[in-house]
Motif scaffolding. Structure first.
Motif, PDB file in Angstrom:
ATOM      1  N   PHE A   3     -44.658 -40.083   0.592  1.00 61.43           N
ATOM      2  CA  PHE A   3     -44.271 -38.775   0.079  1.00 61.43           C
ATOM      3  C   PHE A   3     -44.883 -37.659   0.907  1.00 61.43           C
ATOM      4  CE2 PHE A   3     -45.259 -35.006  -2.393  1.00 61.43           C
ATOM      5  CZ  PHE A   3     -44.002 -34.660  -2.853  1.00 61.43           C
ATOM      6  N   GLU A   4     -44.110 -36.608   1.085  1.00 57.33           N
ATOM      7  CA  GLU A   4     -44.599 -35.420   1.772  1.00 57.33           C
ATOM      8  C   GLU A   4     -44.113 -34.190   1.014  1.00 57.33           C
ATOM      9  OE1 GLU A   4     -43.922 -33.703   6.163  1.00 57.33           O
ATOM     10  OE2 GLU A   4     -44.397 -35.849   6.078  1.00 57.33           O
ATOM     11  N   ASN A   5     -45.029 -33.273   0.743  1.00 54.27           N
ATOM     12  CA  ASN A   5     -44.655 -32.031   0.065  1.00 54.27           C
ATOM     13  C   ASN A   5     -43.736 -31.207   0.953  1.00 54.27           C
ATOM     14  OD1 ASN A   5     -45.927 -31.896  -2.553  1.00 54.27           O
ATOM     15  ND2 ASN A   5     -47.886 -31.842  -1.497  1.00 54.27           N
ATOM     16  N   PRO A   6     -42.936 -30.338   0.343  1.00 51.72           N
ATOM     17  CA  PRO A   6     -42.103 -29.431   1.141  1.00 51.72           C
ATOM     18  C   PRO A   6     -42.975 -28.531   2.028  1.00 51.72           C
ATOM     19  CG  PRO A   6     -41.515 -29.316  -1.198  1.00 51.72           C
ATOM     20  CD  PRO A   6     -42.757 -30.133  -1.094  1.00 51.72           C
ATOM     21  N   SER A   7     -42.355 -27.937   3.019  1.00 53.44           N
ATOM     22  CA  SER A   7     -43.076 -27.014   3.901  1.00 53.44           C
ATOM     23  C   SER A   7     -43.555 -25.809   3.105  1.00 53.44           C
ATOM     24  CB  SER A   7     -42.160 -26.547   5.028  1.00 53.44           C
ATOM     25  OG  SER A   7     -41.160 -25.675   4.499  1.00 53.44           O
ATOM     26  N   ARG A   8     -44.529 -25.126   3.659  1.00 56.61           N
ATOM     27  CA  ARG A   8     -45.027 -23.912   3.004  1.00 56.61           C
ATOM     28  C   ARG A   8     -43.918 -22.868   2.865  1.00 56.61           C
ATOM     29  NH1 ARG A   8     -50.906 -23.316   3.121  1.00 56.61           N
ATOM     30  NH2 ARG A   8     -51.439 -24.481   1.272  1.00 56.61           N
ATOM     31  N   ASP A   9     -43.044 -22.782   3.869  1.00 53.69           N
ATOM     32  CA  ASP A   9     -41.926 -21.838   3.777  1.00 53.69           C
ATOM     33  C   ASP A   9     -41.022 -22.178   2.596  1.00 53.69           C
ATOM     34  OD1 ASP A   9     -42.720 -20.289   5.934  1.00 53.69           O
ATOM     35  OD2 ASP A   9     -41.416 -21.327   7.369  1.00 53.69           O
ATOM     36  N   ARG A  10     -40.769 -23.462   2.388  1.00 52.71           N
ATOM     37  CA  ARG A  10     -39.917 -23.884   1.277  1.00 52.71           C
ATOM     38  C   ARG A  10     -40.611 -23.620  -0.062  1.00 52.71           C
ATOM     39  NH1 ARG A  10     -35.490 -23.450  -1.028  1.00 52.71           N
ATOM     40  NH2 ARG A  10     -35.003 -25.089  -2.501  1.00 52.71           N
ATOM     41  N   ILE A  11     -41.905 -23.911  -0.143  1.00 57.04           N
ATOM     42  CA  ILE A  11     -42.649 -23.658  -1.374  1.00 57.04           C
ATOM     43  C   ILE A  11     -42.617 -22.166  -1.703  1.00 57.04           C
ATOM     44  CG2 ILE A  11     -44.943 -23.707  -2.455  1.00 57.04           C
ATOM     45  CD1 ILE A  11     -45.431 -26.367  -0.946  1.00 57.04           C
ATOM     46  N   LYS A  12     -42.777 -21.344  -0.683  1.00 61.44           N
ATOM     47  CA  LYS A  12     -42.709 -19.888  -0.884  1.00 61.44           C
ATOM     48  C   LYS A  12     -41.357 -19.490  -1.470  1.00 61.44           C
ATOM     49  CE  LYS A  12     -43.189 -15.485   1.562  1.00 61.44           C
ATOM     50  NZ  LYS A  12     -43.507 -14.853   2.857  1.00 61.44           N
ATOM     51  N   GLN A  13     -40.282 -20.051  -0.945  1.00 64.88           N
ATOM     52  CA  GLN A  13     -38.942 -19.743  -1.456  1.00 64.88           C
ATOM     53  C   GLN A  13     -38.779 -20.211  -2.899  1.00 64.88           C
ATOM     54  OE1 GLN A  13     -36.566 -17.873   0.331  1.00 64.88           O
ATOM     55  NE2 GLN A  13     -35.820 -17.731  -1.765  1.00 64.88           N
ATOM     56  N   LEU A  14     -39.294 -21.403  -3.215  1.00 66.38           N
ATOM     57  CA  LEU A  14     -39.207 -21.920  -4.581  1.00 66.38           C
ATOM     58  C   LEU A  14     -39.943 -21.001  -5.551  1.00 66.38           C
ATOM     59  CD1 LEU A  14     -39.785 -25.724  -3.881  1.00 66.38           C
ATOM     60  CD2 LEU A  14     -37.623 -24.630  -4.541  1.00 66.38           C
ATOM     61  N   LEU A  15     -41.108 -20.513  -5.144  1.00 64.71           N
ATOM     62  CA  LEU A  15     -41.869 -19.594  -5.994  1.00 64.71           C
ATOM     63  C   LEU A  15     -41.142 -18.257  -6.147  1.00 64.71           C
ATOM     64  CD1 LEU A  15     -45.475 -20.348  -4.718  1.00 64.71           C
ATOM     65  CD2 LEU A  15     -44.582 -20.833  -7.015  1.00 64.71           C
ATOM     66  N   MET A  16     -40.564 -17.765  -5.061  1.00 61.20           N
ATOM     67  CA  MET A  16     -39.843 -16.491  -5.128  1.00 61.20           C
ATOM     68  C   MET A  16     -38.633 -16.582  -6.055  1.00 61.20           C
ATOM     69  SD  MET A  16     -40.100 -15.116  -1.204  1.00 61.20           S
ATOM     70  CE  MET A  16     -38.923 -13.818  -1.488  1.00 61.20           C
ATOM     71  N   ASP A  17     -37.986 -17.739  -6.066  1.00 57.32           N
ATOM     72  CA  ASP A  17     -36.786 -17.925  -6.878  1.00 57.32           C
ATOM     73  C   ASP A  17     -37.097 -18.203  -8.349  1.00 57.32           C
ATOM     74  OD1 ASP A  17     -35.326 -17.584  -4.559  1.00 57.32           O
ATOM     75  OD2 ASP A  17     -34.912 -19.726  -4.289  1.00 57.32           O
TER      76      ASP A  17
END
Length: 142
Positions: A3-17
Motif C-alpha cells: 500500500f502507498e498513500n496518495p501523493s501530497r498533491d492529491r491529499i491536498k485536493q481531497l481536503l480542499m474538496d
C-alpha cells in the motif's frame, strides 16, 4: 503490491474538496486526541460528524451517531480513530454510505480494510493525521 498513500498533491485536493468529515471513534472527552484533532478541523471549516455508539447527544456541538449508516446526508471523508484490528467493519460501512475517502489516523493501518475501501471506490489514506496534513497542505485554510 504494498500500500502507498496518495501523493501530497492529491491529499491536498481531497481536503480542499471535503466538507463533511465523519469521525469514527470521536470521544466526548476534550483531553483525547480524537477530540482535539476534530475540534481543530472544525475550526478550519470542516463539518465534523461524530460517530460513537457509546455517546448519546452531541460532541463539538454536532449530533453524535452510533454508526456511519445512521448519518443523514453525504460524507466526504470517514476519519477513523479505532485500533487497526477494528477498522474492517468501518471500511465496509464507509463503502455502503458512499463516502469518498477512507482515512485511518496516525498509527492505524489495515490492508484488508484498505482493499475493501478501494474495491468500493474510495480513496485510502492510512497512518496519517488529518490535522497535520491539513496544517501542512492548507496552512491558510481552504
Amino acid at each position: 503490491m504494498a500500500f502507498e498513500n496518495p501523493s501530497r498533491d492529491r491529499i491536498k485536493q481531497l481536503l480542499m474538496d471535503a466538507q463533511q468529515v465523519a469521525v469514527v471513534g470521536l470521544s466526548d472527552k476534550p483531553d483525547r486526541v480524537s477530540y482535539m484533532v476534530s475540534e481543530a478541523m472544525q475550526q478550519k471549516g470542516y463539518r465534523i460528524i461524530p460517530v460513537n455508539p457509546m455517546v448519546t447527544g452531541e460532541i463539538l456541538g454536532e449530533t453524535c451517531y452510533p454508526t456511519l449508516k445512521d448519518i443523514p446526508g453525504k460524507v466526504d471523508i470517514v476519519n477513523v480513530f479505532r485500533r487497526s484490528d477494528q477498522v474492517v467493519p468501518v471500511a465496509q460501512e464507509a463503502v455502503e454510505i458512499g463516502a469518498k475517502v477512507f482515512w485511518l489516523q496516525l498509527g492505524i493501518f489495515n490492508e484488508e480494510a484498505a482493499e475493501i475501501a478501494a474495491q468500493g471506490g474510495l480513496e485510502i489514506i492510512m497512518d496519517r493525521c488529518i490535522k497535520v496534513e491539513d496544517s501542512i497542505l492548507l496552512p491558510g485554510g481552504k
